[in-house]
Enzyme design. Sequence first.
Site, PDB file in Angstrom:
ATOM      1  N   TYR A  37       2.697  79.446  24.609  1.00  0.00           N
ATOM      2  CA  TYR A  37       1.441  78.779  25.275  1.00  0.00           C
ATOM      3  C   TYR A  37       1.315  79.402  26.674  1.00  0.00           C
ATOM      4  O   TYR A  37       2.485  80.026  27.255  1.00  0.00           O
ATOM      5  CB  TYR A  37       1.662  77.394  25.316  1.00  0.00           C
ATOM      6  N   GLU A  38       0.226  79.575  27.086  1.00  0.00           N
ATOM      7  CA  GLU A  38      -0.215  80.198  28.287  1.00  0.00           C
ATOM      8  C   GLU A  38       0.620  79.351  29.446  1.00  0.00           C
ATOM      9  O   GLU A  38       0.934  80.120  30.613  1.00  0.00           O
ATOM     10  CB  GLU A  38      -1.665  80.197  28.631  1.00  0.00           C
ATOM     11  N   SER A  39       0.949  78.093  29.390  1.00  0.00           N
ATOM     12  CA  SER A  39       1.625  77.212  30.318  1.00  0.00           C
ATOM     13  C   SER A  39       2.980  77.693  30.649  1.00  0.00           C
ATOM     14  O   SER A  39       3.738  77.095  31.374  1.00  0.00           O
ATOM     15  CB  SER A  39       1.421  75.900  29.949  1.00  0.00           C
ATOM     16  N   GLY A  40       3.488  78.772  29.871  1.00  0.00           N
ATOM     17  CA  GLY A  40       5.049  79.052  29.900  1.00  0.00           C
ATOM     18  C   GLY A  40       5.780  78.561  28.832  1.00  0.00           C
ATOM     19  O   GLY A  40       7.159  78.724  28.895  1.00  0.00           O
ATOM     20  N   MET A  47       5.121  81.298  35.363  1.00  0.00           N
ATOM     21  CA  MET A  47       4.030  82.067  35.185  1.00  0.00           C
ATOM     22  C   MET A  47       4.287  83.498  35.335  1.00  0.00           C
ATOM     23  O   MET A  47       3.943  84.122  34.510  1.00  0.00           O
ATOM     24  CB  MET A  47       2.934  81.644  36.157  1.00  0.00           C
TER      25      MET A  47
END
Lengths: 315, 258
Positions: free
Chosen positions: B53-56, B84
């Site tokens: 996920y882009e959130s890490g 990030m």
Amino acid sequence: MAKDRVLPLPEAIASLVRDGDTIALEGFSHLIPFAAGHEIIRQQRRGLTFCRMTPDLIADMMIAAGCVDRLVCSFFASGSAGSLYEIRRRLEDHDPAPLAVEEYSHHAMVLRYHAGASRLPFIPIRSFAGSDLPKVNPDIRLVDDPYGDGTTYVVPPLNPDVTIIHAQRADRRGNAQIWGITGVQQEAVYAAERVIVTVEEIVDDEVIRSDPNRTLIPAHAVDAVCVVPRGAHPSYVQGSYDRDNAFYRMWPKMAKDPQRLREWLEEHIHGTADHEEYLAAIGEEQLDSLRVASKPSQPVDYGRRLLAAANEGEA
Amino acid sequence: MTTSPDYSQTELIVCAASKMLADKRTVFAGIGLPTLAVDLAHRTLNRDIELIYESGVAGAHPEAMAEGIADSVVVSGSESVVSMQALFGYVLQGGNVDVGFLGAAQIDRHGSLNTTVIGEWEKPTVRLPGSGGAADIMANSGEIFVIIRRHDPASFPAEVDFITSASPVAAAQSGDGIQPQGHGVSVVITPLGVLQRADRFGELVLTHTHPGVTVDQVKEATGWDLQVADEVRSTMEPTVEEVRLLRDEIDTVRLYLR
């Protein structure tokens, strides 16, 4: 006695955030420092350059309240919840006034904070070839690679006057511990001239020192620590309370009407003296619905020298 | 494998995406239909697929249906959470993502995507969400899958209003002298069919039409002269088992299936 940096939030905002400042409020969906943003609205700061990867509701609120002249960001919506209508009105209709925008991608914003924190003159990035973003943002520049034949895009450092973040806990000196999604907070803090950390709770030094790897923000980087329980509402704090999804779903429906948005600000921000009163206005029932069950980590063992342990045993 | 008697368009799209993930390792995706597709692929075709996920967060094991990539339930019990800087720098730009999923308001024949504005950037008719991580994901993923829920000439124009995330063709034409690390868009799944781009510098080609949809319908709904494969197949319909997994195990609260 080491320096005690604990301050009430209104005092920290009054002494550290000035009209015309470039300010960063970071936290990627998690730990968004809403209470600090609300206090900036109450104290009617003006002319701010507001930096945030994903502006979120806090940007819609601060822009509607007249605090912000310029937005530096890489996203213009509210995650799953939809449009940020105050921002859209400013950009699409210049209503009630235009808003200056510096637009990047997420990685570019991360690298800008990193370059700022490391005091680098610029930093290369492998995005943007063929994109129209460099055409609308002259600060995304193409330069020759000094080590090869090719070219690379670069972005400039971002050095806010003030960075504000929210954390689970800190000691009185400001050693702040964060777990869950840690986002870009460490970079944004070190990039800034002045730093405010709001926390759910202040804990004893021994608690912090029992797990030093958890300290994302060392005290030397911090100017003020403010105790603000539920200071991230309506966003969330891992292990403490969940995101107020009902609030997030309500926001675009309400903010679509500029009059209702301003009435909300009047009642919930200007009409409340501090974050405690704000929470009271949100209501115990809604806050209670955000409780989470416990799921603690297994403690790690940092160990200690046998000799030191033995001496303590004799003493 | 029995075909489901009552699948929805959403389920058809998710199952089509899932089948294309049979041999992929790491997938970068937002919450919604892409996540359902990865979850379904994991349960049916590909035990080794990994979702980032882009959130890490990587290796999420959510106990409830997540509302967004940064929901607390994707963090609790997950295998890792990184900053990030590590996520966009080391994981993505470092070349560790096989497939990135992206959405778009507009897509052109080479797979350049617009998520920024309809109209002029300076005073847009509609201000869209912007890049987020999209420009970075396009430039650095091995290939890009696009799910787009409208198929009409406005969404598939001859020229997009703004290139947020550029195809390798747009990158080459710009004269920047830089190429994205990956292939760009390889698969586009729409309400009418599936378009694919086999050649890195080629155009999207219609390869599948959904049941009941004709090739002419898709061509009419596309704002350029759409290339059509020699043999256009019918999109595989969801099986009873796939639909059961989606409804009874993956999205039990119908947050995304609807």
